[in-house]
Design an enzyme around this catalytic site. Structure first.
Site, PDB file in Angstrom:
ATOM      1  N   CYS A 309       0.861  -1.187   0.000  1.00  0.00           N
ATOM      2  CA  CYS A 309       0.000   0.000   0.000  1.00  0.00           C
ATOM      3  C   CYS A 309       0.895   1.233   0.000  1.00  0.00           C
ATOM      4  CB  CYS A 309      -0.913   0.021   1.222  1.00  0.00           C
ATOM      5  SG  CYS A 309      -2.251  -1.174   1.155  1.00  0.00           S
ATOM      6  N   GLU A 343       1.729  -3.719  -5.762  1.00  0.00           N
ATOM      7  CA  GLU A 343       0.647  -4.691  -5.679  1.00  0.00           C
ATOM      8  C   GLU A 343      -0.606  -4.123  -6.310  1.00  0.00           C
ATOM      9  OE1 GLU A 343      -1.791  -7.153  -2.208  1.00  0.00           O
ATOM     10  OE2 GLU A 343       0.166  -6.256  -1.771  1.00  0.00           O
TER      11      GLU A 343
END
Length: 454
Positions: A309, A343
């Site tokens: 994140c 990601e």
């Protein structure tokens, strides 16, 4: 709708606008004197039939007309109807025979013959919490499994596929962090006691949260933390980076996840932060190190991700900090000697930031002639994966097919665009990460420290 301090408040979503613009409003802001304007129903499409049985009866054939009318009445009487509202001058209540326009005329969802209505995310943005939760329970689990949802998020632009996520409306009104007052964008699972106050106070150093100013001021007088509780691995004249192990600083990292969830709609919050490392970027002054943004990273990623994140806090956005965060993540990948990629899925702002960074980095390398014009060398020089390099080259229309092979072409349009960006950077000033200031070695973890603490 919910009651706050004895007064009803309503959650408002503005159609065709991002969900981060949603807000809670008081009842006195709603004008109940004006008539509600319902959306006009779509006109039903005319069905063209070629067979004689399906053709509409002519006026000269009264028997067929009577038979067709009785058949239609039987269909209407045997079809269960959902609750609807009939307004004067508006279209009558829709039935199963109404076809496509039922979705806009019905007030509640219609379930016919035990079938489950298909979820439509675009129309479900403004739904009452209870209605959305009820509809989510009606959807079978096989429709959106965890694996299918993740795969759909990876391949589509939608950040919310599950109806239960849509029903999670923003629960905090405002937060105060340091000298900034910030309006959150999305839902974050703070305790329910923190949803009633108008302001939630967050300590900008230890990230503890308080619902009242008195305990917050008492905490600030006792809090001795002046920087994130980790090792400072980078420092220049502008920013510092701290590395925090989620296993050693669980409370601080959980508070960071709660804070970041207010501004990341797609983030899945895990209270067990043991498998992650957090790299926090801070600015410094005489009061301490102020958190600007961060990115998290798995200690051992099977997919080769170098970012889990990433977030720049809203009060520091549009100032170039996001590019520094991305650059620092790739610097760590270079020091580790491996290729990295963020990601998926990326948020809308995250995707824009990464695309801009990829384009700028690759074009600079090709213009300077520092590497050969092939995908493998570009990936090795930038620590980007082959897929990210290909994605960037395709977006810039720099891949051409010539003599039975693909070649990279640096077009005049791309060069001119990059020159304009450099001219702006000279005026505003450009800050970069200096690799020689990084004091860091890739950490080595035991099997227990890089797994979930379950």
């Amino acid at each position: 709708m919910k009651t706050r301090r004895g007064k009803p408040t309503f959650y408002v979503h503005y159609e065709e606008f991002n969900k981060r613009l949603d807000e809670w409003i008081d009842a006195d802001r709603i004008d109940l004197t004006r008539e509600v304007e319902w959306p006009a129903p779509e006109k039903p499409e005319k069905k063209k039939t070629s067979s004689g049985k399906n053709q509409a009866p002519s006026k000269s054939d009264p028997k067929n007309l009577k038979r067709q009318r009785s058949k239609f009445e039987r269909e209407v009487s045997s079809t269960p109807e959902a609750t609807s509202v009939n307004l004067p001058g508006k279209a009558p209540r829709a039935t199963k025979a109404g076809g496509k326009e039922n979705k806009e005329l019905l007030v509640t969802s219609e379930v016919i013959d035990g079938a489950t209505p298909k979820p439509e995310d675009e129309e479900m943005d403004l739904v009452d919490i209870q209605d959305a939760a009820a509809q989510a329970k009606a959807i079978p689990a096989s429709l959106y499994s965890r694996e299918d949802e993740i795969e759909k998020l990876r391949t589509s632009g939608s950040m919310t596929q599950n109806q239960t996520e849509i029903s999670r409306v923003r629960n905090l009104e405002k937060i105060q962090m340091g000298k900034h007052e910030i309006e959150p964008w999305y839902f974050s699972p703070y305790p329910i006691d923190f949803t009633d106050p108008d302001m939630v106070y967050i300590c900008e150093f230890c990230l503890s949260y308080y619902a009242d100013v008195t305990p917050f001021e008492r905490h600030r007088s006792k809090c001795t933390l002046l920087h994130p509780p980790g090792n400072e691995i980078y420092r220049d004249d502008y920013v510092s980076f701290f590395e925090i192990d989620g296993r050693r600083q669980r409370t601080w990292c959980r508070n960071l996840c709660l804070l970041s969830k207010l501004f990341l709609d797609h983030k899945t919050l895990y209270y067990d932060v043991d498998p992650f490392l957090f790299y926090c970027m801070c600015t410094r002054d005489e009061h301490g190190c102020h958190l600007v943004g961060y990115f998290s990273k798995e200690k051992e990623s099977a997919e080769g991700y170098n970012v889990a994140c990433i977030l720049t806090l809203p009060q520091y956005q549009r100032r170039g900090f996001g590019k520094l965060l991305i650059d620092f993540s790739y610097l760590l990948s270079k020091r580790e000697g491996r290729l990295g990629s963020p990601e998926k899925p990326l948020s809308d702002l995250g995707l824009l930031g990464y695309r801009a960074y990829w384009q700028e980095t690759i074009v600079d390398l090709l213009m300077d002639g520092r590497v050969e014009a092939n995908i493998e060398d570009l990936g090795a020089a930038t620590a980007m994966t082959t897929n990210d390099v290909l994605h960037t080259l395709q977006n810039l229309n720099m891949l051409r097919y010539s003599k039975n092979q693909h070649v990279i072409v640096l077009t005049d349009k791309v060069v001119e665009q990059r020159e304009r960006q450099k001219a702006k950077e000279k005026i505003k000033g450009r800050r970069v990460i200096e690799a020689d200031r990084l004091v860091w070695k890739p950490p080595i973890f035991s099997a227990a420290s890089r797994t979930w603490n379950w």
